[in-house]
Design a protein around this motif. Structure first.
Motif, PDB file in Angstrom:
ATOM      1  N   VAL A   1       0.824  -1.213   0.000  1.00  0.00           N
ATOM      2  CA  VAL A   1       0.000   0.000   0.000  1.00  0.00           C
ATOM      3  C   VAL A   1       0.858   1.264   0.000  1.00  0.00           C
ATOM      4  O   VAL A   1       0.363   2.344   0.258  1.00  0.00           O
ATOM      5  N   ARG A   2       2.152   1.132  -0.325  1.00  0.00           N
ATOM      6  CA  ARG A   2       3.036   2.294  -0.297  1.00  0.00           C
ATOM      7  C   ARG A   2       2.741   3.296  -1.395  1.00  0.00           C
ATOM      8  O   ARG A   2       3.167   4.439  -1.322  1.00  0.00           O
ATOM      9  N   SER A   3       2.072   2.871  -2.433  1.00  0.00           N
ATOM     10  CA  SER A   3       1.726   3.793  -3.515  1.00  0.00           C
ATOM     11  C   SER A   3       0.413   3.352  -4.143  1.00  0.00           C
ATOM     12  O   SER A   3      -0.066   2.250  -3.918  1.00  0.00           O
ATOM     13  N   SER A   4      -0.145   4.248  -4.944  1.00  0.00           N
ATOM     14  CA  SER A   4      -1.401   3.928  -5.622  1.00  0.00           C
ATOM     15  C   SER A   4      -1.185   2.856  -6.673  1.00  0.00           C
ATOM     16  O   SER A   4      -0.107   2.730  -7.244  1.00  0.00           O
ATOM     17  N   TYR A   5      -2.234   2.099  -6.927  1.00  0.00           N
ATOM     18  CA  TYR A   5      -2.214   1.094  -7.972  1.00  0.00           C
ATOM     19  C   TYR A   5      -2.533   1.800  -9.294  1.00  0.00           C
ATOM     20  O   TYR A   5      -3.663   2.207  -9.532  1.00  0.00           O
ATOM     21  N   THR A   6      -1.514   1.964 -10.116  1.00  0.00           N
ATOM     22  CA  THR A   6      -1.648   2.750 -11.335  1.00  0.00           C
ATOM     23  C   THR A   6      -1.460   1.930 -12.603  1.00  0.00           C
ATOM     24  O   THR A   6      -1.643   2.437 -13.700  1.00  0.00           O
ATOM     25  N   ASN A   7      -1.058   0.675 -12.472  1.00  0.00           N
ATOM     26  CA  ASN A   7      -0.799  -0.170 -13.640  1.00  0.00           C
ATOM     27  C   ASN A   7      -1.765  -1.351 -13.586  1.00  0.00           C
ATOM     28  O   ASN A   7      -1.393  -2.456 -13.190  1.00  0.00           O
ATOM     29  N   ASN A   8      -3.004  -1.096 -13.966  1.00  0.00           N
ATOM     30  CA  ASN A   8      -4.089  -2.056 -13.771  1.00  0.00           C
ATOM     31  C   ASN A   8      -4.683  -2.481 -15.108  1.00  0.00           C
ATOM     32  O   ASN A   8      -5.068  -1.641 -15.906  1.00  0.00           O
ATOM     33  N   LYS A   9      -4.743  -3.796 -15.309  1.00  0.00           N
ATOM     34  CA  LYS A   9      -5.224  -4.299 -16.591  1.00  0.00           C
ATOM     35  C   LYS A   9      -6.186  -5.470 -16.390  1.00  0.00           C
ATOM     36  O   LYS A   9      -6.055  -6.236 -15.457  1.00  0.00           O
ATOM     37  N   ILE A  10      -7.101  -5.596 -17.334  1.00  0.00           N
ATOM     38  CA  ILE A  10      -7.940  -6.785 -17.453  1.00  0.00           C
ATOM     39  C   ILE A  10      -7.553  -7.431 -18.770  1.00  0.00           C
ATOM     40  O   ILE A  10      -7.530  -6.778 -19.809  1.00  0.00           O
ATOM     41  N   GLY A  11      -7.191  -8.709 -18.725  1.00  0.00           N
ATOM     42  CA  GLY A  11      -6.931  -9.447 -19.946  1.00  0.00           C
ATOM     43  C   GLY A  11      -5.489  -9.736 -20.272  1.00  0.00           C
ATOM     44  O   GLY A  11      -5.213 -10.474 -21.208  1.00  0.00           O
ATOM     45  N   CYS A  12      -4.526  -9.163 -19.545  1.00  0.00           N
ATOM     46  CA  CYS A  12      -3.120  -9.514 -19.759  1.00  0.00           C
ATOM     47  C   CYS A  12      -2.296  -9.042 -18.580  1.00  0.00           C
ATOM     48  O   CYS A  12      -2.693  -8.161 -17.830  1.00  0.00           O
ATOM     49  N   ALA A  13      -1.122  -9.659 -18.449  1.00  0.00           N
ATOM     50  CA  ALA A  13      -0.177  -9.237 -17.418  1.00  0.00           C
ATOM     51  C   ALA A  13       0.525  -7.961 -17.888  1.00  0.00           C
ATOM     52  O   ALA A  13       0.522  -7.643 -19.081  1.00  0.00           O
ATOM     53  N   ASN A  14       1.119  -7.250 -16.964  1.00  0.00           N
ATOM     54  CA  ASN A  14       1.779  -6.008 -17.327  1.00  0.00           C
ATOM     55  C   ASN A  14       2.989  -6.210 -18.224  1.00  0.00           C
ATOM     56  O   ASN A  14       3.445  -5.289 -18.868  1.00  0.00           O
ATOM     57  N   SER A  15       3.480  -7.433 -18.304  1.00  0.00           N
ATOM     58  CA  SER A  15       4.597  -7.724 -19.201  1.00  0.00           C
ATOM     59  C   SER A  15       4.138  -7.854 -20.651  1.00  0.00           C
ATOM     60  O   SER A  15       4.955  -7.981 -21.554  1.00  0.00           O
ATOM     61  N   GLY A  16       2.821  -7.835 -20.871  1.00  0.00           N
ATOM     62  CA  GLY A  16       2.282  -7.960 -22.218  1.00  0.00           C
ATOM     63  C   GLY A  16       2.187  -9.400 -22.699  1.00  0.00           C
ATOM     64  O   GLY A  16       2.010  -9.648 -23.884  1.00  0.00           O
ATOM     65  N   ILE A  17       2.283 -10.355 -21.785  1.00  0.00           N
ATOM     66  CA  ILE A  17       2.134 -11.762 -22.151  1.00  0.00           C
ATOM     67  C   ILE A  17       0.974 -12.350 -21.367  1.00  0.00           C
ATOM     68  O   ILE A  17       0.486 -11.758 -20.414  1.00  0.00           O
ATOM     69  N   GLY A  18       0.548 -13.537 -21.756  1.00  0.00           N
ATOM     70  CA  GLY A  18      -0.517 -14.212 -21.029  1.00  0.00           C
ATOM     71  C   GLY A  18      -1.876 -13.608 -21.267  1.00  0.00           C
ATOM     72  O   GLY A  18      -2.660 -13.440 -20.341  1.00  0.00           O
ATOM     73  N   TYR A  19      -2.190 -13.286 -22.517  1.00  0.00           N
ATOM     74  CA  TYR A  19      -3.487 -12.694 -22.822  1.00  0.00           C
ATOM     75  C   TYR A  19      -4.614 -13.705 -22.626  1.00  0.00           C
ATOM     76  O   TYR A  19      -4.484 -14.873 -22.972  1.00  0.00           O
ATOM     77  N   PHE A  20      -5.718 -13.249 -22.062  1.00  0.00           N
ATOM     78  CA  PHE A  20      -6.913 -14.056 -21.821  1.00  0.00           C
ATOM     79  C   PHE A  20      -7.836 -13.956 -23.029  1.00  0.00           C
ATOM     80  O   PHE A  20      -8.012 -12.875 -23.608  1.00  0.00           O
ATOM     81  N   THR A  21      -8.457 -15.077 -23.400  1.00  0.00           N
ATOM     82  CA  THR A  21      -9.449 -15.102 -24.466  1.00  0.00           C
ATOM     83  C   THR A  21     -10.797 -15.453 -23.839  1.00  0.00           C
ATOM     84  O   THR A  21     -10.938 -16.507 -23.216  1.00  0.00           O
ATOM     85  N   GLY A  22     -11.744 -14.553 -23.978  1.00  0.00           N
ATOM     86  CA  GLY A  22     -13.070 -14.779 -23.421  1.00  0.00           C
ATOM     87  C   GLY A  22     -13.704 -13.476 -23.004  1.00  0.00           C
ATOM     88  O   GLY A  22     -13.347 -12.406 -23.496  1.00  0.00           O
ATOM     89  N   ASN A  23     -14.649 -13.562 -22.085  1.00  0.00           N
ATOM     90  CA  ASN A  23     -15.383 -12.390 -21.620  1.00  0.00           C
ATOM     91  C   ASN A  23     -15.156 -12.169 -20.135  1.00  0.00           C
ATOM     92  O   ASN A  23     -15.015 -13.126 -19.375  1.00  0.00           O
ATOM     93  N   VAL A  24     -15.157 -10.894 -19.749  1.00  0.00           N
ATOM     94  CA  VAL A  24     -15.108 -10.490 -18.345  1.00  0.00           C
ATOM     95  C   VAL A  24     -16.252  -9.506 -18.133  1.00  0.00           C
ATOM     96  O   VAL A  24     -16.489  -8.627 -18.973  1.00  0.00           O
ATOM     97  N   ASP A  25     -16.942  -9.649 -17.016  1.00  0.00           N
ATOM     98  CA  ASP A  25     -18.100  -8.792 -16.760  1.00  0.00           C
ATOM     99  C   ASP A  25     -18.162  -8.415 -15.289  1.00  0.00           C
ATOM    100  O   ASP A  25     -17.697  -9.165 -14.418  1.00  0.00           O
ATOM    101  N   ASP A  26     -18.717  -7.259 -15.029  1.00  0.00           N
ATOM    102  CA  ASP A  26     -19.065  -6.811 -13.681  1.00  0.00           C
ATOM    103  C   ASP A  26     -17.869  -6.819 -12.720  1.00  0.00           C
ATOM    104  O   ASP A  26     -17.971  -7.301 -11.592  1.00  0.00           O
ATOM    105  N   PHE A  27     -16.718  -6.272 -13.175  1.00  0.00           N
ATOM    106  CA  PHE A  27     -15.541  -6.164 -12.308  1.00  0.00           C
ATOM    107  C   PHE A  27     -15.834  -5.155 -11.198  1.00  0.00           C
ATOM    108  O   PHE A  27     -16.282  -4.052 -11.447  1.00  0.00           O
ATOM    109  N   ARG A  28     -15.566  -5.567  -9.942  1.00  0.00           N
ATOM    110  CA  ARG A  28     -15.798  -4.696  -8.788  1.00  0.00           C
ATOM    111  C   ARG A  28     -14.649  -4.826  -7.801  1.00  0.00           C
ATOM    112  O   ARG A  28     -14.112  -5.912  -7.609  1.00  0.00           O
ATOM    113  N   MET A  29     -14.326  -3.719  -7.163  1.00  0.00           N
ATOM    114  CA  MET A  29     -13.291  -3.687  -6.124  1.00  0.00           C
ATOM    115  C   MET A  29     -13.880  -2.939  -4.938  1.00  0.00           C
ATOM    116  O   MET A  29     -14.425  -1.846  -5.097  1.00  0.00           O
ATOM    117  N   TYR A  30     -13.810  -3.562  -3.771  1.00  0.00           N
ATOM    118  CA  TYR A  30     -14.334  -2.973  -2.550  1.00  0.00           C
ATOM    119  C   TYR A  30     -13.180  -2.771  -1.566  1.00  0.00           C
ATOM    120  O   TYR A  30     -12.293  -3.620  -1.489  1.00  0.00           O
TER     121      TYR A  30
END
Length: 176
Positions: free
Chosen positions: A138-167
């Motif tokens: 928690v030392r800094s804000s989460y600024t590198n956030n993705k749905i569908g792949c890792a930040n390295s640009g590999i491991g792409y997901f094929t399919g659908n994502v719906d109703d993403f929520r963070m509490y």
């Protein structure tokens, strides 16, 4: 309805989420504990890249949460600050073409980040596994956030994502 207007990921693209902050600890909440919940629906379609990344939530110090799907073994990998936990839903396998509700609830232990956290993974409203690990950085804000792949640009997901929520609280089973 789940699936209506969902985000389709074709295995070579991703989407970027807005920045956010997780609660610092210790934090006193009236009637509750410090925690967070991540929840989303996903529907894998066809074969996936190795460790297809569903979500990647990272901050500028490299700490964070990554959730990947391994269709070869029908399991999930959850990485917290670089430590990976293999989650194997033996009794409720993940299959291509089926919607699944993923919910991860993290609760800080003992009111201090250094005490670690308890995590409970729900898949389709059933507890799949509870494990213990470090509290997300928690030392800094989460600024590198993705749905569908890792930040390295590999491991792409094929399919659908719906109703993403963070509490910024640990939801109970009744809340989920």
């Amino acid at each position: 309805a789940i699936g209506t207007g969902s985000l389709y990921l074709d295995g070579s693209h991703h989407t970027t989420l807005a920045s956010f902050s997780l609660p610092n600890v210790p934090v006193t909440l009236a009637g509750g504990s410090v925690g967070f919940t991540i929840s989303f629906w996903f529907n894998p379609m066809g074969s996936q890249q190795v460790n297809a990344c569903l979500i990647s939530l990272l901050n500028s110090t490299g700490g964070g949460i990554v959730v990947s799907y391994n269709d070869t073994n029908s399991w999930l990998d959850i990485s917290m600050n670089g430590v990976t936990y293999d989650i194997i839903p033996n009794m409720r396998p993940i299959t291509s073409g089926t919607w699944n509700l993923f919910t991860l609830v993290g609760t800080c232990l003992g009111g201090a980040a250094s005490n670690g956290a308890s995590y409970t993974l729900y898949l389709n409203n059933y507890v799949v596994q509870t494990f213990f690990g470090s509290w997300p950085d928690v030392r800094s804000s989460y600024t590198n956030n993705k749905i569908g792949c890792a930040n390295s640009g590999i491991g792409y997901f094929t399919g659908n994502v719906d109703d993403f929520r963070m509490y910024t609280r640990a939801l109970s089973l009744q809340d989920i």
